[in-house]
Write a protein that holds these residues in place. Structure first.
Motif, PDB file in Angstrom:
ATOM      1  N   ARG A 179       2.459   1.794  -3.418  1.00 59.72           N
ATOM      2  CA  ARG A 179       1.543   2.393  -4.395  1.00 59.72           C
ATOM      3  C   ARG A 179       1.368   3.894  -4.130  1.00 59.72           C
ATOM      4  O   ARG A 179       1.321   4.703  -5.063  1.00 59.72           O
ATOM      5  CB  ARG A 179       0.203   1.677  -4.377  1.00 59.72           C
ATOM      6  CG  ARG A 179       0.266   0.321  -5.060  1.00 59.72           C
ATOM      7  CD  ARG A 179      -1.073  -0.364  -5.141  1.00 59.72           C
ATOM      8  NE  ARG A 179      -1.163  -1.618  -5.823  1.00 59.72           N
ATOM      9  CZ  ARG A 179      -0.319  -2.638  -5.815  1.00 59.72           C
ATOM     10  NH1 ARG A 179       0.801  -2.534  -5.183  1.00 59.72           N
ATOM     11  NH2 ARG A 179      -0.542  -3.758  -6.451  1.00 59.72           N
ATOM     12  N   ASP A 180       1.310   4.274  -2.843  1.00 56.60           N
ATOM     13  CA  ASP A 180       1.219   5.693  -2.487  1.00 56.60           C
ATOM     14  C   ASP A 180       2.482   6.442  -2.916  1.00 56.60           C
ATOM     15  O   ASP A 180       2.417   7.557  -3.441  1.00 56.60           O
ATOM     16  CB  ASP A 180       1.003   5.861  -0.974  1.00 56.60           C
ATOM     17  CG  ASP A 180      -0.381   5.417  -0.511  1.00 56.60           C
ATOM     18  OD1 ASP A 180      -1.285   5.270  -1.375  1.00 56.60           O
ATOM     19  OD2 ASP A 180      -0.553   5.191   0.702  1.00 56.60           O
ATOM     20  N   SER A 218       2.480   6.936  -6.712  1.00 55.76           N
ATOM     21  CA  SER A 218       1.563   8.011  -7.102  1.00 55.76           C
ATOM     22  C   SER A 218       2.161   9.376  -6.772  1.00 55.76           C
ATOM     23  O   SER A 218       2.137  10.301  -7.595  1.00 55.76           O
ATOM     24  CB  SER A 218       0.226   7.825  -6.383  1.00 55.76           C
ATOM     25  OG  SER A 218      -0.635   8.887  -6.662  1.00 55.76           O
ATOM     26  N   GLU A 224       0.834  -1.209   0.000  1.00 54.15           N
ATOM     27  CA  GLU A 224       0.000   0.000   0.000  1.00 54.15           C
ATOM     28  C   GLU A 224       0.872   1.264   0.000  1.00 54.15           C
ATOM     29  O   GLU A 224       0.622   2.203  -0.753  1.00 54.15           O
ATOM     30  CB  GLU A 224      -0.933   0.006   1.216  1.00 54.15           C
ATOM     31  CG  GLU A 224      -1.847   1.214   1.253  1.00 54.15           C
ATOM     32  CD  GLU A 224      -2.746   1.233   2.481  1.00 54.15           C
ATOM     33  OE1 GLU A 224      -3.419   2.282   2.664  1.00 54.15           O
ATOM     34  OE2 GLU A 224      -2.787   0.262   3.248  1.00 54.15           O
TER      35      GLU A 224
END
Length: 107
Positions: free
Chosen positions: A29-30, A33, A26
């Motif tokens: 992915r943050d 981005s 998680e």
């Protein structure tokens, strides 16, 4: 069945690689981005700075000869009681001059 982790880019600092290797999916992915958005922001800032630098460049005067740089200024030299205009600009440590013409006595 065992899968090999991806190989990080060679130019990525070891500290960043180590931090990413410890992150959860998680968080990764943050980070991805955020990194993409930050890269776009920095590229946009660089373009804006470049555009601002281009806007700061003065227009080339119409009477400026082709062999005289746009950064040249006009100076007046007095020779034998006559006054003359010269283009002057710096080339490294020296100042270069080019004759422009006589000063109008009415000026």
């Amino acid at each position: 069945m065992s899968y090999e982790p991806p190989t990080p880019p060679a130019n990525l600092p070891t500290q960043i690689v180590n931090t990413l290797n410890e992150a959860t999916p998680e968080h990764l992915r943050d980070v991805a981005s955020y990194a993409e958005a930050l890269a776009e922001h920095k590229e946009r800032e660089a373009r804006l700075e470049e555009d601002a630098d281009d806007a700061d460049v003065e227009k080339r005067p119409n009477d400026l000869p082709d062999d005289v740089p746009a950064k040249a200024t006009i100076t007046i030299k007095a020779i034998n009681d006559n006054r003359y205009y010269y283009w002057q600009w710096r080339e490294g440590d020296s100042v270069t001059s080019k004759y422009k013409g006589p000063v109008n006595p009415d000026e």
